[in-house]
Design an enzyme around this catalytic site. Structure first.
Site, PDB file in Angstrom:
ATOM      1  N   GLU A 157       0.717  -1.087   0.025  1.00  0.00           N
ATOM      2  CA  GLU A 157       0.023  -0.031  -0.008  1.00  0.00           C
ATOM      3  C   GLU A 157       0.956   1.304   0.097  1.00  0.00           C
ATOM      4  O   GLU A 157       1.837   1.418   0.831  1.00  0.00           O
ATOM      5  CB  GLU A 157      -1.017   0.085   1.205  1.00  0.00           C
ATOM      6  CG  GLU A 157      -1.649   1.093   1.314  1.00  0.00           C
ATOM      7  CD  GLU A 157      -2.376   1.205   2.626  1.00  0.00           C
ATOM      8  OE1 GLU A 157      -3.517   2.001   2.854  1.00  0.00           O
ATOM      9  OE2 GLU A 157      -2.278   0.474   3.685  1.00  0.00           O
ATOM     10  N   GLU A 240      -8.716   9.244   6.707  1.00  0.00           N
ATOM     11  CA  GLU A 240      -8.784   8.348   7.677  1.00  0.00           C
ATOM     12  C   GLU A 240      -8.886   8.911   9.047  1.00  0.00           C
ATOM     13  O   GLU A 240      -8.183   9.917   9.515  1.00  0.00           O
ATOM     14  CB  GLU A 240      -7.230   7.648   7.970  1.00  0.00           C
ATOM     15  CG  GLU A 240      -7.290   6.625   6.814  1.00  0.00           C
ATOM     16  CD  GLU A 240      -5.833   5.841   7.083  1.00  0.00           C
ATOM     17  OE1 GLU A 240      -5.897   4.915   6.802  1.00  0.00           O
ATOM     18  OE2 GLU A 240      -4.895   6.404   7.488  1.00  0.00           O
TER      19      GLU A 240
END
Length: 375
Positions: A157, A240
């Protein structure tokens, strides 16, 4: 239908007055109501599509508290984000918009997964809207895997932190700095137990940017955390949040995958270009005539030009190209009639727009993900 007795019917003059009042109310409601209702998703892993090509997902994986995202024409906004989690652990969720595949949910018409060695450019544009009463990061995620998987967790990622508010930090530890896409980043490396994570953290907040995803993929390959025979599976932009988060927004998002050309893990195979941007400006409005010249030695096919409109500017009409979205980080795409730019040749498109405050021109342009000089 039950008929009213004669004595209860309103006199004609009063009836006309009531009709007039109702008409005024209806007009006011029409003027203030949105032309089309946005779609709100509150299901834990619920999603919807925008622009007929991207998926907006709620993706509330780290909390049982209520979270809702509202999809807009060009992005989404976080309309409810209850609860909080400790800032030294994982975030509550990752509400985002993406091109590609995420746990078998693939965006309409996507060209992902695609082998890294076959991607010549992956131009993208993003515009974020921030709030100050929350703890979060604005994260642009790029997922890589040895296989063309459309489900489950990928091997690597890449996270690009456009902004962070509060005492949060990426996974792992800082391993230095790097210049990628013409910007300097703090580089963090680590793992979360299921995949490797390479994070690029902006020293200060970036609200909008047009860049080439492959610049970050190349950097990841160079650091040994991916290989050229791996696959790019998904490109995502969102947040996030650890605490609160209502009001956070992706104002606009675009992502394109260009295949063919040289090995993106090695030098070469890039596009050389020059852009001229001629404007005619009047109070509150302007037109722009944009000429894109191929100064390289190979043709450019299926071109896209990414740039960011200064704050307050909005496109109202375009010709010889489609320009989307209407504000922020935008991408101009060729039509069927002008998709090829021969070596030494050029293509011209234009658009009309509105603006507020003082007028300014875009800072830079990227042709199929490659930075152009400005004439």
């Amino acid at each position: 239908m039950r008929r009213l007795p004669h004595q209860t019917r309103a006199p004609r003059a009063l009836f006309a007055t009531l009709l007039t009042a109702l008409a005024v109310v209806a007009a006011l409601m029409t003027a203030t109501a949105p032309a089309q209702a946005d779609t709100t998703v509150c299901e834990q892993f619920g999603s919807t599509t925008i622009q007929g090509r991207y998926v907006v997902q709620n993706n509330r994986w780290g909390t049982s508290a209520t979270q809702c995202v509202t999809a807009t024409d060009n992005g989404f906004r976080l309309t409810q984000a209850d609860g909080s989690v400790p800032t030294n652990g994982a975030p509550k969720s990752y509400p985002s918009v993406f091109n590609g595949c995420h746990y078998t949910n693939c965006s309409p018409g996507t060209r992902l997964p695609a082998r890294i060695s076959g991607i010549s450019a992956a131009p993208t544009s993003i515009s974020y809207g921030y709030v100050g009463d929350a703890v979060y990061n604005a994260s642009y995620d790029i997922w890589l895997d040895p296989t063309p998987r459309t489900d489950g967790v990928n091997r690597t990622e890449i996270m690009i932190w456009f902004n962070k508010v509060g005492p949060v930090q990426p996974i792992g530890s800082q391993v230095g700095t790097a210049t990628v896409g013409g910007r300097t980043w703090q580089v963090w490396s680590g793992g979360n137990g299921t995949n490797d994570v390479l994070s690029f953290v902006a020293p200060s907040a970036i609200s909008s940017w047009s860049f080439d995803v492959m610049d970050f993929v190349r950097e990841t390959v160079a650091r040994g955390m991916a290989r050229n025979d791996w696959y790019l599976t998904s490109i995502q932009a969102g947040f996030e949040p650890w605490q609160n988060g209502a009001g956070l927004a992706v104002n606009s998002f675009s992502s394109t995958i260009e295949t063919g050309g040289g090995n993106p893990g090695e030098p070469g195979g890039t596009t050389a270009c020059t852009v001229s941007y001629a404007t005619n400006v009047w109070p509150g409005g302007f037109t722009a005539d944009v000429t894109v010249r191929n100064t390289g030695s190979t043709p450019v096919d299926g071109w896209t030009l990414a740039f960011t409109l200064p704050s307050g500017q909005r496109v109202t009409h375009a010709w010889n190209a489609s320009v989307t979205p209407s504000s922020g980080a935008v991408t101009a795409r060729a039509t069927d009639n002008n998709a090829r730019i021969a070596p030494g040749g050029s293509q011209t498109f234009g658009f009309q727009g509105t603006y507020g405050g003082s007028f300014a021109q875009p800072d830079g342009f990227r042709l199929n993900g490659n930075a152009c000089t400005t004439a």
